[in-house]
Structures are given as C-alpha cells and as structure tokens.
Design an enzyme around this catalytic site. Sequence first.
Site, PDB file in Angstrom:
ATOM      1  N   ASP A 207      42.122  44.479  37.967  1.00  0.00           N
ATOM      2  CA  ASP A 207      41.433  44.550  39.257  1.00  0.00           C
ATOM      3  C   ASP A 207      41.088  43.132  39.683  1.00  0.00           C
ATOM      4  OD1 ASP A 207      39.778  45.579  41.513  1.00  0.00           O
ATOM      5  OD2 ASP A 207      39.996  47.464  40.408  1.00  0.00           O
ATOM      6  N   HIS A 274      43.592  44.929  45.188  1.00  0.00           N
ATOM      7  CA  HIS A 274      42.840  44.695  43.940  1.00  0.00           C
ATOM      8  C   HIS A 274      43.597  43.704  43.056  1.00  0.00           C
ATOM      9  CE1 HIS A 274      39.586  47.491  44.653  1.00  0.00           C
ATOM     10  NE2 HIS A 274      40.450  48.412  45.016  1.00  0.00           N
ATOM     11  N   GLU A 337      42.599  50.936  48.609  1.00  0.00           N
ATOM     12  CA  GLU A 337      41.751  49.890  49.189  1.00  0.00           C
ATOM     13  C   GLU A 337      42.482  48.565  49.386  1.00  0.00           C
ATOM     14  OE1 GLU A 337      37.337  51.287  47.714  1.00  0.00           O
ATOM     15  OE2 GLU A 337      38.482  49.995  46.375  1.00  0.00           O
TER      16      GLU A 337
END
Length: 777
Positions: A207, A274, A337
């Site tokens: 991440d 990420h 995301e």
Amino acid sequence: MTRRLFCLFCGCLFAGVALAAVPASGQHAAAENAISLIPLPAQLTVAGGMFNVDARMTIVVADHAASTRRTARYLAGLIARTRGLHLPVKKGPATVPAIVLLRDPRAPVANREGYALDVTPQGIRVSARNDAGLFYGAVTLWQLLTPDAQRGAVRVPAVHIRDQPRFTWRGLMLDSARHFQSVAEIERLLDQLAEHKLNVFHWHLTDDQGWRIQIKRYPELTRIGAWRTPPDAGHDGEPARYGGFYTQDEIRHVVAYATARHITVVPEIDMPGHAQAVVAAYPQFGVTGRRPPVSVDWGVNPYLYNIDDATFRFITNVLDEVMALFPSKYIHVGGDEAVKDQWQASPAVQAKIHALSLKDEDALQGWLIDRVGRYLDAHGRRLIGWDEVLDGGVPADATVMSWRGTKGAIKAAQAGHDVVLSPAPDLYLDQLQSDRADETAGRIPVRDLASVYAFEPVPKELDAAQAQHVLGAQANAWTEHMPTMKHVEHAAFPRLAALSEVDWSPVAARDWSSFTRRLPAQFARYRAQGIGYADSAFAPDITLDRNAALASGTAQISLSTQAGAGILRYTRDGSAPDQHAAVYAAPFAVKLPATVQAMTFAADGSVLSSPRQRVLSQASLLSLRGNEMPNCPGSDFRLRVQPLPDATSLAPVYSINVFNTCQLYPATPMDGRASIHVDAVRLPRNYALAHEAKLVVSRPHATPFGELVVHLDQCGGPVLASMPLPDPKHGAQRFVLDATLPVQHGEHALCLIYTAPTDGPLYALDRVALMPAGTKQ
C-alpha cells in the site's frame, strides 16, 4: 424422537436419524444446552448418555494417511494447551474406548469440507471423506472437550453431528501494509482462523504506507518501500523509522503453516492505485517520475502506476515471484481508490488513452486490470479485485470482492462473476464495536457483535442462479488504527465468531440468543490461549439522567448490555462485583457521592465482562470525556485515534473529526458554573483526503495557532470564551486550557470549536469540565 443407532465401533454407520440444528427436547435438553459449538453445525442431535475423556484416553489414527496423523497431533496439542489433557496419538484399528479419527470415502457427508462426528457412551469417532473435513471435525471435537474453563477430565454428551459449510470462502483480510505484524503473530492469528473454521487468509501486503513482500528482482521495494518516517518521529515514543517486510522464506513458512490448517493465503498486490511505496522505491514506474516519500498519511493518496510497457513488465515480474510463493488460485490486485488526477494531468497517459480508443481514465484502469487478468489466466491463476474493477470493465472470469456496500456484489453476480461479500462498514473490523467511552481506536459508525451476526451474504436482489456466484463473506482488519496485534485481537474477537457462523451454518439455524448462550465457553477458550478479545457486547452500561442527579443529589441508575444477554451484578460501594453481588432487575437510586460498579456473568457463573465503574458526584457529572461528546450537527465523520499513529497501547484514544473540529457539551444546568477546564490534545494531521479535502472546514483565528472557542447553545451562538492554543512546535502534546465563563442561568449546551489552521496539527478534547466558583483542578 425416533432414532436408530448402530454401533460406531463395529464398522457400522449411524443411520435413519432426522437431524436438525434445533434444540432437543425432553431429557436431552440439558445436555444440548451444554454443547457450546461455534459455528453451529449443520445438523446435530443429542442422544442418551455421556463419554468420559481423561488422561488415559488415546487418539487413534484409523487409516494410513499421513494427513490424518497430522490432524490427530494437531488435536492432541490443542487439547493439551487448553484443557491440560495430554492424550497420546497412536495408529491402529478403531478400538473402544478411544477417540478415533478416520478418513473414509464412505463417510456420511456430501461436502468436501464436511465431516461426521459421533459420541456414544463407548467412544468418539470423527470421519470425513478428505483431509479438510477431518480437520474441521477435529476442531468441533476440541470444542466439545472444552465446554468451560476447567482443566482435566471432561464428560462429553452423546451427540451425532453431520456438518458441512454453507460457503466455500470464509475469510479474514489482514492489512500488514499500514502496520506490520511478526510471523509469530500471523501464525497465532491463523490458529484462530482454523479454530473458527475460516479458510481464507487475505493478506494485504502492499500500500502507500509500506511494501511488505520481498521481491528479489526489485530490492528497492523493501530497502526503501518497506520503511516510513512517522509524523512526530522520535517524539513521545513514536519510532524514528517504522516498517518491516517478510522475506520469501518467511512467506513460504506462513503459507505452509496456513496450509496445514486448511487455510488458503490470498496475497494482495495493489494496482494501479495505493502505489506510493512502489513509486518511492522506483519512481520510473510512477506517473510523474518524481520520488515521493513512503506515505505516513492514512486515506487516499494520489500516486498511481504508469501504464507504459516497462511498468507492465515490472508488474508481471512482481507477479511471477508472488505466484511462486503463493499457490492460491486467486491473486488479489486491489483496484480500489485509484484517484485519477495524475493520469488526467499526464500527456503520456492521455496519449495512451487516445491510442487505445478508450473512453476515459476508468476505462484505462479496466484495460490495465484486464491485461493483468489475462496474464494471471495464462499462468493458471484467477484475478480477484475490489469492486471498483467493475467500473472500467473486468475480465470475464474475474472474481469481485464487494466492499462499497453490497451493490458491487449484486452487479457482479448479475453479470456472471463470482463474488465475495466484504462490505464496509458491515464487515470492517476497524469499525468500533461499541460507542462506550472506554472503547479503543477505530471508526464510527459502530458495528457491534449482533450486527455482524445478522449479516446475510446473499443479497435479496439475486435470484437462485445468481446467488450461486456468492462464494461467501470476509471480514477486513484494516490497521491504520490497529498498530499492534493486541488491537487486531480486540477488534476481531468475538466478531469473527459471529462471522464464522454466518459463513458456515445454515441460515435458518442462526439464532442470536443461542449464539450468546454459547459464547461463555468460547470466551474461556480465548482466555486459555491468551487471546485479547473484546467484552464490549457484555460490558455494563451504567446510565442515569445527569441533570436530574445534579439537581436532586440522587441518581437513578439503569444498567444494560449491548447484547441484551447475561446476568448483571452490581455494587454501590466501589467494590468489584462477584457472585454474591446484587442482581440487577430494575433501576435503583443512589445518593451522591457514590461509586457504582457492575459486571456481567453467564448463567453458569462464568465472567462475560470485566467490571465497569461510574463515579457519581457533582464534580464527576460535570466532567465529560471527549469520547462522550457528540459531533456538532452537519458532519457525521468521526474517528477514535491514539495520540500517535504507531502507539502500542490500547488507551488513551481521542475522538476527532478531520473535516470539522467541533463537538457539543450537552445541555447542563449552568447556574453557579464559573469557569471551564479543558484537557486538550494535539494530534498529527496525517490524513490524505484526495477530492474530499474541499470538505474540511477552515475557520478564522485571532491568534497565531488558533483557539478553542466556546459558544453558547449552538455553534453560531454567542462566544463565551476563547482560549489560545500553544505553539505546536514547542508545546507539549497534552495541555490544559482554562477560561472564566460569564454568568448563565438555566440549562444550556456548549459548542466547542478548534480554529487551528488546517495545514497544521489536529486537536482533540480529552476532558471538559465545568467548574463552580472557587474550585481548582
């Protein structure tokens, strides 16, 4: 009830019995009430008699499979650790009395993870058609042998169980990227997954805040990408450098450890978003070519992978090493995301979109995910990703993990994709499990034990054919606010016990009252293994009308628990309740000052919660923790955070709203309240908000570092006090603010607002107290 029982130890099968996961009646009811199995078996019936298991008992391996012997040794070790019985394992025929384990192709089960377990007064027999089924049968037997917190011999009721899981995917995701866990801690968690019959360990390894898997071809991923410099590094216990990674040998060890417990490890390598830790290590694979630091900010960061051929070679080279380490059919590629700002600003990326005749950046992500999916297909694997992979198109055989509620699962299943239900906030273990002031760090809204137990993985919008695409459900343990395994255990248990029943047991058999009756034995198993489970569902809430007590000097006390189960006992003198303490039946009056303590007990006298205390006095009733004070109207966002991002203790924690630093002190009689005292806390503002940054409320401030402003009644009301904040570069993290209040009469609420600049630290309220004239803190 009619039963036809045949001798289990003479080569005969148990037959002709109508089995159901419902309470037995008549003479067997007491025995069934003592059977505390989680998850509840698919079919269970109670017969007459008992079987005694003591130190003379033997576990017999009745077939020639090495896996059966491994399961027998696993069972023996588990019994020894939790019951203190050291049972020898031997190979041989099914003799009596004994505990017999047998892998048998004729076992009366249909599912590959199913098993048969029979207890008679002559002995115990567990049989299954394959290794996984036999292992789960052994786990159920262990639970039968640990019905309480006692040690030594145990009498087991005669039962007949035919069991199999409802779903094939019964999972937990652990985020090791935000906070790192040791191999020993991972093993300890895997042990608990096995004991709950969960069979998928989804391992979030990369991440923005860290890359945790050794990739030999790209050593900078762990030399640089596995480490970050925290905010307030080296201050008040915050490490100067935080991180770590798993070597490939350690990963092989974890995979083998999980495999021995019939758990599949599914790795997650995030793309295209990420990716900040990757770009920090290899900036050429990012969009801008610039090297950022490994992120210290929780939330949504802007860094994406580039989409040129060199970057795709990097991705496939990484996947080659990942696939060599993880035999799982599924490889998780994230896909969530991915804020597209960098792609939108890049001429090279825009040219690629045009060259591929794609509609937009979402379609470009779909193109990349499809390309990765085809690469995995060519290597005998299947892609799984978060539900954003649907937004730009997804490979036909991809599996979708639905986290943005259940809509992604519905859309994917209706399109023919297999799905795993893992919705936020329902199955997110970083959601607080209670709103108690003493709960640890996490997100609001609360997702308590009962809500997890009530979750249904198959959305009602799916027809029977579409429902076949639902593989199961998974809980997610995101660790931004869980820096240690102590935090993870508190968040996961007993909510994973609830999930295990959701994933395993027939939906018609699920019953909340039955589940809570079976929890005392499960709590005892946790304690025997040192698992730091949460007692939030059974913790006593000690409530009263605060203003009435302030006015009269007498408090009318009510006690309750979140679960609505257990026996509440209490004292009024500050002593810890025991079995002789008063049982709560109705609200009772206490004259101030006093200290009320309460605990929750099970029907058998075992403890369901630690004691909770409430001090009752004029001063204590005028003093509120920030965790007890609600947000001001207009913004529901709320977190409980620790004083530093990597703090290792469960307390203290502080409530914050990163969008609007405003809380309400509830309406209180203000006559005679001459001043306000605030214990304040400065916190790092380490939150990446992406496009939501525009929602952060910025207020004017009259002093260099802002103020804590107190308004009367509402946030636009008259200003009663304004207390300047100290210089954050030189002041202590915790500090005191005091101010005189103008004379007020009657009941009024107070609105407390921090006006600190939004490019600086955050501030929280630890405690707010109203002070009578002439008093000092």
